[in-house]
Motif scaffolding. Structure first.
Motif, PDB file in Angstrom:
ATOM      1  N   LYS A  45       0.827  -1.201   0.000  1.00  0.00           N
ATOM      2  CA  LYS A  45       0.000   0.000   0.000  1.00  0.00           C
ATOM      3  C   LYS A  45       0.868   1.259   0.000  1.00  0.00           C
ATOM      4  O   LYS A  45       0.625   2.190  -0.765  1.00  0.00           O
ATOM      5  CB  LYS A  45      -0.926  -0.010   1.217  1.00  0.00           C
ATOM      6  N   LEU A  81       2.712   1.807  -3.312  1.00  0.00           N
ATOM      7  CA  LEU A  81       1.791   2.322  -4.320  1.00  0.00           C
ATOM      8  C   LEU A  81       1.517   3.811  -4.092  1.00  0.00           C
ATOM      9  O   LEU A  81       1.470   4.594  -5.046  1.00  0.00           O
ATOM     10  CB  LEU A  81       0.497   1.524  -4.283  1.00  0.00           C
ATOM     11  N   GLU A  82       1.361   4.220  -2.837  1.00  0.00           N
ATOM     12  CA  GLU A  82       1.157   5.638  -2.523  1.00  0.00           C
ATOM     13  C   GLU A  82       2.342   6.474  -2.993  1.00  0.00           C
ATOM     14  O   GLU A  82       2.175   7.539  -3.582  1.00  0.00           O
ATOM     15  CB  GLU A  82       0.965   5.834  -1.016  1.00  0.00           C
ATOM     16  N   TYR A 132       4.548   5.675  -5.315  1.00  0.00           N
ATOM     17  CA  TYR A 132       4.583   5.623  -6.778  1.00  0.00           C
ATOM     18  C   TYR A 132       3.629   6.640  -7.397  1.00  0.00           C
ATOM     19  O   TYR A 132       3.970   7.326  -8.360  1.00  0.00           O
ATOM     20  CB  TYR A 132       4.240   4.207  -7.239  1.00  0.00           C
ATOM     21  N   LYS A 133       2.443   6.790  -6.826  1.00  0.00           N
ATOM     22  CA  LYS A 133       1.438   7.694  -7.377  1.00  0.00           C
ATOM     23  C   LYS A 133       1.616   9.146  -6.934  1.00  0.00           C
ATOM     24  O   LYS A 133       1.029  10.051  -7.522  1.00  0.00           O
ATOM     25  CB  LYS A 133       0.035   7.216  -6.981  1.00  0.00           C
ATOM     26  N   ASP A 134       2.414   9.394  -5.905  1.00  0.00           N
ATOM     27  CA  ASP A 134       2.597  10.744  -5.372  1.00  0.00           C
ATOM     28  C   ASP A 134       3.347  11.624  -6.370  1.00  0.00           C
ATOM     29  O   ASP A 134       4.246  11.157  -7.061  1.00  0.00           O
ATOM     30  CB  ASP A 134       3.378  10.673  -4.057  1.00  0.00           C
ATOM     31  N   THR A 135       2.969  12.892  -6.439  1.00  0.00           N
ATOM     32  CA  THR A 135       3.617  13.811  -7.377  1.00  0.00           C
ATOM     33  C   THR A 135       4.868  14.463  -6.793  1.00  0.00           C
ATOM     34  O   THR A 135       5.620  15.100  -7.513  1.00  0.00           O
ATOM     35  CB  THR A 135       2.637  14.915  -7.819  1.00  0.00           C
ATOM     36  N   GLU A 139       9.249   2.559 -10.160  1.00  0.00           N
ATOM     37  CA  GLU A 139       8.737   2.710 -11.516  1.00  0.00           C
ATOM     38  C   GLU A 139       7.421   1.968 -11.734  1.00  0.00           C
ATOM     39  O   GLU A 139       6.669   2.312 -12.635  1.00  0.00           O
ATOM     40  CB  GLU A 139       9.771   2.218 -12.525  1.00  0.00           C
ATOM     41  N   ASN A 140       7.166   0.960 -10.929  1.00  0.00           N
ATOM     42  CA  ASN A 140       5.934   0.185 -11.067  1.00  0.00           C
ATOM     43  C   ASN A 140       5.733  -0.629  -9.795  1.00  0.00           C
ATOM     44  O   ASN A 140       6.698  -1.024  -9.150  1.00  0.00           O
ATOM     45  CB  ASN A 140       6.021  -0.746 -12.275  1.00  0.00           C
ATOM     46  N   GLU A 172       0.770  -5.043  -7.183  1.00  0.00           N
ATOM     47  CA  GLU A 172       0.057  -5.229  -5.916  1.00  0.00           C
ATOM     48  C   GLU A 172      -0.211  -6.692  -5.603  1.00  0.00           C
ATOM     49  O   GLU A 172      -0.119  -7.114  -4.456  1.00  0.00           O
ATOM     50  CB  GLU A 172      -1.275  -4.491  -5.945  1.00  0.00           C
TER      51      GLU A 172
END
Length: 59
Positions: free
Chosen positions: A4, A7-8, A10-13, A28-29, A32
């Motif tokens: 989790k 993933l957070e 990875y998606k954070d700007t 980079e990926n 899950e």
């Protein structure tokens, strides 16, 4: 680190520091289902590894 959180990040700007065995990496990926992440080691985009997210450390 758990899936989790990986993933957070990875998606954070923003840039969040992540390390693999003390070395800085970029996520980079995130897979899950299998709990794996592909990371870029250092500054070379071709230097990637797929590792268990539990091996990653934040900070």
């Amino acid at each position: 680190m758990d899936v989790k959180r990986a993933l957070e990040i990875y998606k954070d700007t923003t840039n969040i520091a992540v390390k693999l065995e003390g070395e800085p990496v970029w996520i980079e990926n995130v897979d899950e289902v299998n709990g794996m992440a592909t990371v870029q080691v250092g500054a070379r985009p071709t230097n990637t590894q797929t590792v268990n997210v539990e091996r990653l450390e934040e900070g």
